[in-house]
Design a protein around this motif. Structure first.
Motif: not given
Lengths: 90, 387
Positions: A16-20, B147, B150, B200-203
């Motif tokens: 995943t890519t974490i934005y928050s 995450a 996700a 987006l929070v965790a793609d």
């Protein structure tokens, strides 16, 4: 019990890519997190240092030594393993 | 073991309850449940309360004695126990109360759950919740709860072809159900486009895939079935109570796209109740994230593995479908005060089985199920209830 040192190379199972993030990691966003299967078999969770666009399931990674966290401006610095893309890793 | 029934229920309004402290919420719901059951304080043999992290959220531990005190029971010296299994704390409190009555050790027992989450910043709340994951092997490397889910979602999409829109449909359905529930945190209907264009929070998970931070409490009163009708016209029987565990860290699981704790708890529960997943009319499942509901409806056995997204898209989990899932609005729209969620699930199923669920009533609902998960699947609880 016998101590065993893993080579550290492995394959991304999912990511995943974490934005928050939590407060400790907010300064790193966006950052990639993956479940990696080491070549010897066991799986673990770790960051992959590359652009979000270059992340792929099945990509090969190698270990890199990095700062993982700090206890404030003057506190202890934690070091440990992150991963980097390694298409050429054996 | 003797049969056990639920004779009374209560639940606070869920949401940002800045007007109420943790203890206010417990008193509000406790009084509602005790009045609903028509029991007196002297009749209560024990209390169990689910609470994940009073210490982190409101700097209050010792929640067991606190709730007995503020329920006005301190002079009766009733044993009161806090139980903790992260987001499954409420479900675990229900199970402990069930075991106390089923074993014959106690007659009238209250199972409650409470969490007061909005007194801290979202970063502090995220870290408190992250404590449900493996601190040394996940959080230390930057993992958050969104995450972890996700990463489950991405692999589920890859393996089974689950689509971004199918995930969104879980949130759309649960907001639709929640807007008919007076206690729900959100009463707004949303569209698939709203979910897939939210930040987006965790793609690939976005804000509208995630359950919110919520204040709330819920309570149920249990009694042996043979005396339940003394207190209540429509006692609801607990046909099964099952609990299972798994590795704390997601990466150590047999299969990252299956919550084996759910699979094992469900198998045990259906065996106890002598029922199959097809017998369930209404279910409250653990949709902390949209992918969580897809996993739940597969791992509980409602749909084959990999077909949860398709079933949701086809409306088979909506009110009027094969099995009505999350009629309360689920964790997504009703809200997710973590320690209270497992009890709120039982509250909703009791309302459905009594025929008191108002606009969201499932016609002729006879058998219901609750499914409460701790962490990313380290704990799962399944209860089956019947009219």
């Amino acid at each position: 019990m016998e101590e065993y040192r893993f080579r550290g190379t492995g394959t991304v199972i999912t990511y995943t890519t974490i934005y928050s993030a939590t407060e400790d990691f907010e300064r790193l966003t966006p950052y990639n997190l993956a479940i990696i299967q080491l070549d010897e078999g066991p799986k673990l969770t770790g960051q992959v240092v590359c652009s979000p666009e270059s992340m792929k399931i099945g990509m090969r990674v190698r270990p890199v030594f990095r700062i993982l966290g700090k206890e404030g401006e003057r506190g202890i610095i934690y070091y440990g393993t992150k991963f980097a893309p390694a298409e050429d890793a054996p | 073991m003797r049969p056990v029934s639920i004779i009374g229920v209560g639940c606070t309004r869920f949401g940002e309850r800045w007007d109420s402290s943790l203890r206010d919420l417990v008193v509000e719901t406790g009084i509602a449940a005790i009045e609903d059951a028509g029991v007196t304080g002297e009749a209560i043999d024990a209390l169990y309360v689910g609470n994940m992290s009073g210490g982190r959220f409101v700097e209050q531990e010792h929640i067991g004695a606190l709730i007995a005190d503020y329920a006005g029971l301190s002079r009766l010296h009733i044993p009161s126990t806090r139980v903790e299994a992260a987001c499954a704390s409420g479900g675990l409190a229900l199970r402990e109360a069930f075991l106390a009555v089923a074993s014959g050790y106690a007659d009238i027992v209250i199972a409650a759950g409470v969490e007061k989450m909005t007194d801290v910043s979202s970063g502090v709340a995220a870290d408190a919740l992250a404590a449900a994951a493996d601190r040394e092997w996940e959080c230390f490397f930057g993992a958050t709860f969104p995450a972890l889910y996700a990463m489950i979602a991405r692999l589920h999409m890859r393996r089974y072809g689950t689509t971004r829109e199918q995930l969104a449909q879980v949130a759309v359905k649960n907001h639709h159900h929640g807007h008919m529930n007076p206690i729900a945190q959100y009463h707004t209907e949303i569209k698939v486009e709203d979910v897939i264009s939210s930040p987006l929070v965790a793609d690939p998970l976005r804000v509208l895939d995630c359950s919110p931070i919520t204040d709330g409490a819920a309570a149920v009163v249990l009694a042996p079935s043979d005396i339940a009708s003394r207190y209540c016209d429509t006692p609801i029987r607990i046909l099964a109570s099952a609990q299972a565990s798994d590795s704390l860290a997601l990466h150590d699981r047999r299969d990252i796209t299956t919550l084996d704790a759910t699979v094992y708890a469900a198998k045990k529960a259906f065996a106890q109740a002598r029922l199959t997943p097809q017998d369930i009319d209404v279910a409250e499942v653990h949709d902390c994230f949209t992918i969580g509901e897809i996993l739940a409806i597969e791992d509980l056995g409602f749909f084959p593995k990999g077909e949860g997204g398709k079933a949701t898209e086809e409306g088979r989990t909506s009110i009027g479908g094969d099995v009505a899932v999350n009629t309360s609005g689920g964790l997504k729209a009703c809200g997710h005060p973590v320690g209270a969620t497992g009890i709120k699930q039982a509250y909703e199923i009791v309302l459905q089985l009594r025929g008191e669920a108002g606009k969201r009533q499932v016609v002729d609902a006879e058998v219901g199920l609750t499914h409460n998960v701790g962490g990313s699947g380290g704990t799962a609880l399944v209860h089956i209830l019947s009219r």
